[in-house]
Design an enzyme around this catalytic site. Structure first.
Site, short mmCIF file in Angstrom:
data_model
loop_
_atom_site.label_atom_id
_atom_site.label_comp_id
_atom_site.label_asym_id
_atom_site.label_seq_id
_atom_site.Cartn_x
_atom_site.Cartn_y
_atom_site.Cartn_z
N ASP A 47 1.04 -1.11 -0.01
CA ASP A 47 0.08 0.01 0.14
C ASP A 47 0.98 1.05 -0.02
O ASP A 47 2.08 1.10 0.19
CB ASP A 47 -0.95 -0.18 1.36
CG ASP A 47 -1.74 1.18 1.30
OD1 ASP A 47 -2.59 1.57 0.41
OD2 ASP A 47 -1.78 1.58 2.52
N ALA A 91 -0.06 5.18 1.33
CA ALA A 91 -0.32 6.09 2.62
C ALA A 91 -0.42 5.19 3.76
O ALA A 91 -1.25 4.18 3.75
CB ALA A 91 -1.53 6.99 2.36
N ALA A 109 -14.10 10.09 9.21
CA ALA A 109 -13.17 10.04 7.84
C ALA A 109 -12.52 8.86 7.83
O ALA A 109 -12.30 8.20 6.86
CB ALA A 109 -12.49 11.41 7.68
N MET A 152 -11.29 3.94 5.50
CA MET A 152 -10.06 4.12 4.75
C MET A 152 -9.54 2.85 4.23
O MET A 152 -9.54 1.93 4.75
CB MET A 152 -8.92 4.82 5.81
CG MET A 152 -7.61 5.25 5.13
SD MET A 152 -7.82 6.39 3.75
CE MET A 152 -8.71 7.74 4.81
N LYS A 155 -11.87 6.24 -3.37
CA LYS A 155 -12.23 7.40 -2.71
C LYS A 155 -13.84 7.86 -2.76
O LYS A 155 -14.42 8.13 -2.12
CB LYS A 155 -11.21 8.56 -2.92
CG LYS A 155 -9.86 8.60 -2.85
CD LYS A 155 -9.66 8.03 -1.16
CE LYS A 155 -8.12 7.62 -1.13
NZ LYS A 155 -7.94 6.93 0.12
N HIS A 157 -15.38 5.41 -0.60
CA HIS A 157 -15.07 5.90 0.89
C HIS A 157 -16.09 7.04 1.12
O HIS A 157 -16.95 7.06 2.20
CB HIS A 157 -13.62 6.39 0.76
CG HIS A 157 -13.36 6.88 2.15
ND1 HIS A 157 -12.15 6.35 2.76
CD2 HIS A 157 -14.02 7.57 3.14
CE1 HIS A 157 -12.02 7.15 3.76
NE2 HIS A 157 -12.89 7.65 4.16
N ARG A 177 -10.57 -1.91 -3.59
CA ARG A 177 -10.87 -2.72 -2.25
C ARG A 177 -12.02 -2.62 -1.64
O ARG A 177 -12.76 -1.54 -1.84
CB ARG A 177 -9.75 -2.09 -1.17
CG ARG A 177 -8.35 -2.02 -1.60
CD ARG A 177 -7.67 -1.19 -1.12
NE ARG A 177 -5.83 -1.27 -1.56
CZ ARG A 177 -5.10 -0.33 -0.85
NH1 ARG A 177 -5.49 0.72 -0.10
NH2 ARG A 177 -3.89 -0.40 -1.37
N ASP A 206 -2.25 -0.81 5.81
CA ASP A 206 -2.55 -0.49 7.37
C ASP A 206 -4.29 -0.26 7.21
O ASP A 206 -4.52 0.23 8.42
CB ASP A 206 -2.21 0.95 7.37
CG ASP A 206 -2.70 1.91 6.38
OD1 ASP A 206 -2.53 1.81 5.29
OD2 ASP A 206 -3.08 3.11 7.07
#
Length: 275
Positions: A15, A17, A48, A52, A56, A59, A163, A189
């Site tokens: 990944d 970030a 928010a 994650m 986006k 999200h 994802r 993460d």
């Protein structure tokens, strides 16, 4: 010919970030808060962070489906958010993200050394992200200036599904010429990223402290008292449990030791799908 299980890892799929760059994963999360605020809707950083790892648009859709946020939106606009509203939020999110991505572009301490160690084991380095390509291109450029270049990069809008679908991880397998998904390890993460690796049939490594789950900058992470850090680790382990990562480590610094352990397990005939 007959099937032979791989005896050692061939590739790692990383990944971005919270894994290789942006300790604490602030670049994506803070911008969600700002994008909603421009529509007059308050979203906390904690809210928010919840979805994650997803693409986006997905999200934002997930955030808008939360009853609390949907109600805040209704109070401003007189309706709960539709897909068109999500798209409008996404279109505002994108330029904010592109504009501010460099603020949180530093490599995670020890990442370069860990990745170099992985390469010395003869492994290829793939990568994927919840970022769309227009953002990913800038992230990749900034990382290159800091010394990190992956062998392959897959953005969330370059596959049919983001994802937790396995599409991005499997796109790396194809591009890198890997002959067995069991010879790959996915490092992430977030729980959608771990599910991505699981669904792709890979070994999975969840990062507990460098990314979204802990959500602290590096200096504050290092300053945490040992008892508080242990408490946070226990909390984060529970968050990851439903996605069933094979390993949990604090940061990418610990990855080479995990790879050695996976190689021992592969040599014994173990596979990620059976674990």
């Amino acid at each position: 010919m007959h099937y032979e299980k791989p005896s050692q890892l061939q590739a790692v799929v990383l990944d971005w970030a919270g894994t290789v760059v942006d300790f604490g994963s602030f670049a994506p999360t803070q911008i969600f808060v700002e994008a909603f605020a421009e529509f007059g809707v308050s979203v906390s950083l904690e809210e928010a962070r919840g979805p994650m790892g997803m693409g986006k648009w997905d999200h934002i859709r997930t955030l808008c489906d939360l009853p609390e946020i949907a109600e805040r939106y209704r109070k401003v606009f007189g309706r709960t958010p539709t897909d068109d509203d999500v798209t409008a939020l996404y279109k505002r999110f994108m330029p904010l993200q592109i504009d501010k991505i460099a603020v949180h572009s530093a490599l995670i301490p020890g990442a370069l050394e860990a990745i170099a160690d992985v390469r010395r084991r003869g492994m290829k380095v793939g990568s994927c992200s919840g970022y769309p390509k227009v953002v990913m291109d800038k992230v990749v450029e900034l990382a290159r200036h800091n010394g990190y270049v992956a062998d392959h990069v897959v953005a969330t809008d370059e596959t049919p599904n983001g994802r937790p679908w396995p599409s991005q991880a499997l796109a790396n397998v194809i591009a890198l010429g890997i002959d067995d998904v069991a010879a790959c390890v996915k490092v992430d993460d977030t729980w959608p990223g771990i599910l991505e690796g699981r669904k792709a049939g890979m070994w999975t490594v969840a990062l507990t402290c460098s990314g979204n789950a802990l959500g602290l900058p590096y200096q504050l992470y290092k300053a945490l008292p040992s008892d508080k850090l242990a408490e946070e680790r226990a909390r984060i382990v529970k968050l990851f449990e439903p996605s069933r990562p094979h390993y949990l480590i604090d940061t990418i610094v610990e990855l080479p030791a995990v790879i050695d352990d996976i190689n021992r397990r592969l040599a014994r005939g173990e596979t990620p799908q059976a674990c």
